[in-house]
Every structure is written in structure tokens, then in C-alpha cells.
Design a protein around this motif. Structure first.
Motif, PDB file in Angstrom:
ATOM      1  N   LEU A  67       0.858  -1.182   0.000  1.00  0.00           N
ATOM      2  CA  LEU A  67       0.000   0.000   0.000  1.00  0.00           C
ATOM      3  C   LEU A  67       0.897   1.235   0.000  1.00  0.00           C
ATOM      4  N   CYS A  84     -11.443   1.748   6.579  1.00  0.00           N
ATOM      5  CA  CYS A  84     -10.537   0.627   6.881  1.00  0.00           C
ATOM      6  C   CYS A  84     -11.124  -0.311   7.940  1.00  0.00           C
ATOM      7  N   PRO A  85     -11.378  -1.574   7.585  1.00  0.00           N
ATOM      8  CA  PRO A  85     -11.965  -2.506   8.558  1.00  0.00           C
ATOM      9  C   PRO A  85     -10.981  -2.933   9.646  1.00  0.00           C
ATOM     10  N   GLN A  86      -9.689  -2.702   9.430  1.00  0.00           N
ATOM     11  CA  GLN A  86      -8.670  -3.135  10.393  1.00  0.00           C
ATOM     12  C   GLN A  86      -8.256  -2.020  11.354  1.00  0.00           C
ATOM     13  N   ALA A  88      -6.416   0.419  10.527  1.00  0.00           N
ATOM     14  CA  ALA A  88      -4.980   0.588  10.245  1.00  0.00           C
ATOM     15  C   ALA A  88      -4.622   2.002   9.792  1.00  0.00           C
ATOM     16  N   VAL A  89      -5.652   2.840   9.540  1.00  0.00           N
ATOM     17  CA  VAL A  89      -5.371   4.197   9.051  1.00  0.00           C
ATOM     18  C   VAL A  89      -5.618   5.207  10.162  1.00  0.00           C
ATOM     19  N   ILE A  98      -0.208   4.691   8.034  1.00  0.00           N
ATOM     20  CA  ILE A  98      -0.697   3.321   7.894  1.00  0.00           C
ATOM     21  C   ILE A  98       0.019   2.452   8.922  1.00  0.00           C
ATOM     22  N   CYS A 103      -2.528  -3.630   8.776  1.00  0.00           N
ATOM     23  CA  CYS A 103      -3.044  -3.613   7.396  1.00  0.00           C
ATOM     24  C   CYS A 103      -2.924  -5.003   6.754  1.00  0.00           C
ATOM     25  N   ASN A 104      -4.035  -5.491   6.193  1.00  0.00           N
ATOM     26  CA  ASN A 104      -3.991  -6.800   5.515  1.00  0.00           C
ATOM     27  C   ASN A 104      -4.068  -6.656   3.994  1.00  0.00           C
ATOM     28  N   LEU A 105      -3.832  -5.435   3.506  1.00  0.00           N
ATOM     29  CA  LEU A 105      -3.769  -5.155   2.067  1.00  0.00           C
ATOM     30  C   LEU A 105      -5.072  -5.499   1.343  1.00  0.00           C
ATOM     31  N   CYS A 106      -6.188  -5.230   2.002  1.00  0.00           N
ATOM     32  CA  CYS A 106      -7.479  -5.526   1.354  1.00  0.00           C
ATOM     33  C   CYS A 106      -7.767  -4.545   0.221  1.00  0.00           C
ATOM     34  N   GLY A 107      -7.185  -3.344   0.282  1.00  0.00           N
ATOM     35  CA  GLY A 107      -7.336  -2.378  -0.807  1.00  0.00           C
ATOM     36  C   GLY A 107      -8.571  -1.494  -0.727  1.00  0.00           C
ATOM     37  N   LEU A 108      -9.403  -1.672   0.316  1.00  0.00           N
ATOM     38  CA  LEU A 108     -10.646  -0.893   0.403  1.00  0.00           C
ATOM     39  C   LEU A 108     -10.388   0.606   0.471  1.00  0.00           C
ATOM     40  N   CYS A 109      -9.382   1.000   1.233  1.00  0.00           N
ATOM     41  CA  CYS A 109      -9.092   2.436   1.368  1.00  0.00           C
ATOM     42  C   CYS A 109      -8.718   3.021   0.009  1.00  0.00           C
TER      43      CYS A 109
HETATM   44  S1  SF4 Z   1      -5.512  -1.828   2.564  1.00  0.00           S
HETATM   45 FE1  SF4 Z   1      -7.309  -2.452   3.794  1.00  0.00          FE
HETATM   46  S2  SF4 Z   1      -6.445  -2.954   5.795  1.00  0.00           S
HETATM   47 FE2  SF4 Z   1      -4.876  -1.794   4.717  1.00  0.00          FE
HETATM   48  S3  SF4 Z   1      -5.168   0.313   5.348  1.00  0.00           S
HETATM   49 FE3  SF4 Z   1      -6.342   0.038   3.461  1.00  0.00          FE
HETATM   50  S4  SF4 Z   1      -8.402  -0.541   4.108  1.00  0.00           S
HETATM   51 FE4  SF4 Z   1      -7.049  -0.791   5.872  1.00  0.00          FE
END
Ligand code: SF4
Ligand code: SF4
Length: 321
Positions: A67, A84-86, A88-89, A98, A103-109
Motif C-alpha cells: 500500500l 478501513c476494517p482493520q 490501520a489508518v 498506515i 493492514c492486511n492489504l485488502c485495498g478498500l481504502c
Molecule cells: S488496505 Fe485495507 S487494511 Fe490496509 S489500510 Fe487500506 S483498508 Fe485498511
């Protein structure tokens, strides 16, 4: 051309259960004019065995997704923190932070960042998907003498995908260039050589202990591969970055000139002056940039280096020369 997610469309082979080769890339740049002749598409493949201290593509070093934050684009809307569901932000003082442990690299952000400040770097691409993209610019390749350039990172790290892509491109009349550090087995060179029209081959430092210090690896196989490749008569352009205080000293320039002038075949040598455009990317990946305070070389020093190398009988290109 960045891609935030990988909307996977099954090709015919996948539908009938045949395993399809994929490559990991971090960028595909259309209309490139600096990575070989004519107008080209440059495919940046992710992962590199070297750790060059001056690298301006730090997102190309790791084979893993990462990320990256481009802070200068941030409009401080706060959506990433909410998304961010974790958890992490965070945004202390409106600066995006971050927590890479969380961060699990889900990419939602990144998907929800309107300003494209956040980018999930690195994705898998199939040969069919990549060919589809390249074919869109076939008319520009034909008119300009361009084609595709595989760069990185180090494209030879993904030699099976690379070889297969090169073979397909040649079958489809898309001229091929491979931009390499040379740090690969000779068998990898043998595999790609048959389908590569031109190699862009990086040369950094001739002294092996300095090469280890500044790139993390020995240059032994790099120099040997270059000599062997040159003996085959293959088209090669050597590219040498000029990094003040690292490889711009007279000793290295004389050694490079002597080495290159003894190669049996070389189109020309291109000098690439160090620049600082990678600085923001290091920050955005939370990576240390050792050379962050280094300035680009002075024009007069570059011209002196050109002259020294030309005295070896080499054709040297730098800027407009
Ligand atoms: S990639 Fe997913 S877990 Fe990582 S900061 Fe973005 S939303 Fe959060
Ligand atoms: S969503 Fe993007 S623009 Fe908004 S605060 Fe986060 S990084 Fe900045």
C-alpha cells in the motif's frame, strides 16, 4: 496505467481448467518514449533481487503487494480512516499514517480514495489480458517503430511469464525490448534471447565490493552475462545511471569505459543522470531512502564523463547528445 483491483475475467483456457501463466506487475505505462525506440508500452514487473540505493521505483523491489501513500494528493477527506476494517489508518495532523502490522492489504481504502492518494501497488495479470492492452497501441508501434518494453523491478525474475509474453508479442509483430539489471542465470537469458529484439542492460559500478555496498549483490554474473550476450551479437544498449559520490568518480568511469570498449557488440551507451523523483514514493511506502539528500549531477560533470567515455571509442548518449 494503474489498476486498483483485479476484476478477474476468465479466459477460454481458465474456463476449461488449464492453468494460465500470470505475471506480477506494478504499472503499465503507455506512450513511453524513454525505454527503447519509438512509442512503447512499458510493463513494470514487480520484484527485484537488487537493492540499489538510488532506485526511483521502490515499489518495484518487493514481489508482494504494497500500500503506497502519495501524500501530496491528499484532500484530507477522512474516508480512508472511516473505511478501513482493520483500523490501520490514522491521520495525526491530517497526515495519513498506515499501521502496516494491522493492514492486511485488502485495498478498500485505495478503492474509496477519491484523490488517488492511496494505491495498492502490484497485481497479477494473465498473458491474454496483457496482450489485449498492448494491441490497443499497435498502430502507434507500427508508425513509430515502437513496441513493448518489459522493465521493473527485474523482469528476468519472472522468466517463464516473460518468455511466454515475448514469444507471443513477436508472433503478433509487436517488437520487444527487455530492460534488465543482468542479475539472472545465463539459462534465463538463453530463454528470453530468442524472442527479444533489443536488451537495455544496466551497468552500475565496476568494482565488485562497491557494487555489493550500493546494490546488495555482487556484479560478477552481471558482467559475465553482458560479455556472453554481447558475444552472441544481440542488440544491446547499455544504460548507466550516474550517481554523484557513488559511481561518478574517474576510476569507475575509466574502468567502465575500458570494460565496455572491449565488448564485441554494443549499439551505444546511454547515461542516465540521477534524479530525486522517487523520494515521495519511499515516504509513501515507509521505506528509508538513504540518498534522500543527494543532488543530481552537475551538467559540466556529466559532459566530462561523456567525453571520458567517448575517448574509449564508445558512442555515448546523454540528454540531447
Ligand atoms: S488496505 Fe485495507 S487494511 Fe490496509 S489500510 Fe487500506 S483498508 Fe485498511
Ligand atoms: S481518502 Fe484519500 S484523500 Fe481522503 S483522507 Fe484518505 S488518503 Fe486523503
Amino acid at each position: 496505467m494503474k489498476r486498483k483491483s483485479n476484476p478477474k475475467k476468465l479466459c477460454r483456457q481458465e474456463e476449461i481448467g488449464i492453468r494460465v501463466l500470470t505475471g506480477t506487475v506494478f504499472d503499465i505505462r503507455r506512450f513511453s518514449i524513454h525505454d527503447g525506440p519509438g512509442i512503447r508500452t512499458t510493463v513494470f514487473m514487480k520484484g527485484c533481487p537488487l537493492e540499489c540505493q538510488w532506485c526511483h521505483n521502490p515499489e518495484g523491489k518487493s514481489r508482494m503487494k504494497e500500500l503506497m501513500v502519495r501524500l501530496s494528493r491528499c484532500i484530507c477527506c477522512g474516508v480512508c480512516e472511516e473505511t478501513c476494517p482493520q483500523g490501520a489508518v490514522s491521520r495525526p495532523g491530517n497526515v495519513i499514517k498506515i499501521d502496516r502490522e494491522k493492514c492486511n492489504l485488502c485495498g478498500l481504502c485505495a478503492e474509496n480514495c477519491y484523490a488517488e492518494t492511496l494505491e495498492l501497488v502490484g497485481y497479477e495479470i494473465t498473458e491474454a489480458e496483457l496482450i489485449d492492452q498492448l494491441q490497443k497501441d499497435q498502430v502507434f508501434y507500427d508508425q513509430s517503430g515502437g513496441g513493448v518494453t518489459f522493465s521493473g523491478g527485474e523482469p528476468m525474475l519472472q522468466v517463464r511469464f516473460l518468455t511466454s509474453m515475448l514469444e507471443t508479442c513477436q508472433r503478433m509483430n509487436i517488437p520487444t525490448v527487455v530492460d534488465t539489471s543482468g542479475y539472472a542465470s545465463w539459462s534465463s537469458f538463453e530463454a528470453v534471447r530468442a524472442y527479444t529484439d533489443l536488451f537495455l542492460y544496466d551497468l552500475k559500478v565496476i568494482d565488485d565490493s562497491l557494487h555489493r555496498k550500493y546494490t546488495g549483490v555482487s556484479n560478477d554474473r552481471i558482467l559475465h552475462n553482458l560479455v556472453k550476450l554481447s558475444r552472441t551479437g544481440h542488440k544491446i544498449i547499455v544504460r548507466m545511471p550516474v550517481i554523484p559520490g557513488v559511481n561518478d568518480d574517474r576510476k569507475n568511469i575509466l574502468e567502465a569505459g575500458s570494460f565496455l570498449s572491449r565488448l564485441p557488440a554494443l549499439e551505444y551507451l546511454e547515461l542516465l543522470a540521477y534524479h530525486t523523483i522517487g523520494t515521495e514514493k519511499y515516504k509513501g511506502l515507509d521505506q528509508a531512502y538513504i540518498l534522500k539528500d543527494l543532488n543530481p549531477p552537475l551538467e559540466e560533470n556529466m559532459l566530462e564523463i561523456v567525453q571520458t567515455l567517448e575517448d574509449f571509442g564508445l558512442q555515448v548518449k546523454y540528454g540531447g547528445s
